[in-house]
Design an enzyme around this catalytic site. Structure first.
Site, PDB file in Angstrom:
ATOM      1  N   GLU A   1       0.861  -1.183   0.000  1.00  0.00           N
ATOM      2  CA  GLU A   1       0.000   0.000   0.000  1.00  0.00           C
ATOM      3  C   GLU A   1       0.892   1.225   0.000  1.00  0.00           C
ATOM      4  OE1 GLU A   1      -2.283  -3.296   1.589  1.00  0.00           O
ATOM      5  OE2 GLU A   1      -0.533  -2.369   2.511  1.00  0.00           O
TER       6      GLU A   1
ATOM      7  N   TYR B   1       7.670   2.582  -7.205  1.00  0.00           N
ATOM      8  CA  TYR B   1       6.983   1.307  -7.356  1.00  0.00           C
ATOM      9  C   TYR B   1       6.516   1.084  -8.790  1.00  0.00           C
ATOM     10  CZ  TYR B   1       6.920   1.676  -2.260  1.00  0.00           C
ATOM     11  OH  TYR B   1       7.285   1.823  -0.954  1.00  0.00           O
TER      12      TYR B   1
END
EC number: 2.3.1.266
Length: 158
Positions: A106, A118
């Site tokens: 998350e 990411y």
């Protein structure tokens, strides 16, 4: 870079330094006892050292066929030196070695550098967790991202 960076397993005696990184990196840091619990539970916990001091860390939980990056932080004084990338690479490598097919995490949508890191690694948005993170004015959603270890690794991963 004027230091020799090293990533090694986190040890109980690192927790104070890890908490120092965490509390400088985040407005709402994990408490020290959470890191101790992660070590006690056998999670994959790693620290990034530079000039013999802890400057970053990553915590990875393993489950059947998947892994979850629970925490990744680099002290702000050590940003933009590739340490976040190195810690993420460590987590992905360990997940793969331990048999995971997917890695989840998350991230705050407002954390543009992390989202960029990411996404650049090949993580894809797969969901949203409403009100997941605390903020000064209430709550912020989390983006749920997934990396598929079965796919061909993106450039920079191998």
């Amino acid at each position: 870079m004027d230091c020799l960076p090293v990533i090694r397993p986190m040890r109980p005696r690192d927790v104070t330094a890890v908490y120092g990184v965490e509390s400088n990196a985040y407005d709402y840091p994990w408490a020290s006892n959470i890191f101790r619990d992660c070590l006690r539970m056998g999670y994959e916990c790693w620290v990034q050292l530079a000039t013999d001091r802890v400057v970053g860390h990553v915590v990875l939980a393993m489950g059947p066929g998947e892994a979850h990056v629970l925490n990744l932080a680099v002290h702000p004084d050590w940003h933009d030196r590739g340490f976040g990338r190195a810690l993420l690479e460590q987590a992905l490598s360990r997940a793969e070695e331990l048999g995971a097919e997917s890695v989840f995490l998350e991230v705050r949508p407002s954390n543009a550098p992390a989202v960029h890191l990411y996404s650049g690694f090949g993580f894809r948005r797969v969901g949203r967790r409403p009100g997941y993170y605390q903020t000064a004015t209430g709550r912020e959603d989390a983006l749920v991202m997934r990396y598929d270890l079965r796919e061909v690794a993106p450039v920079g991963r191998r």
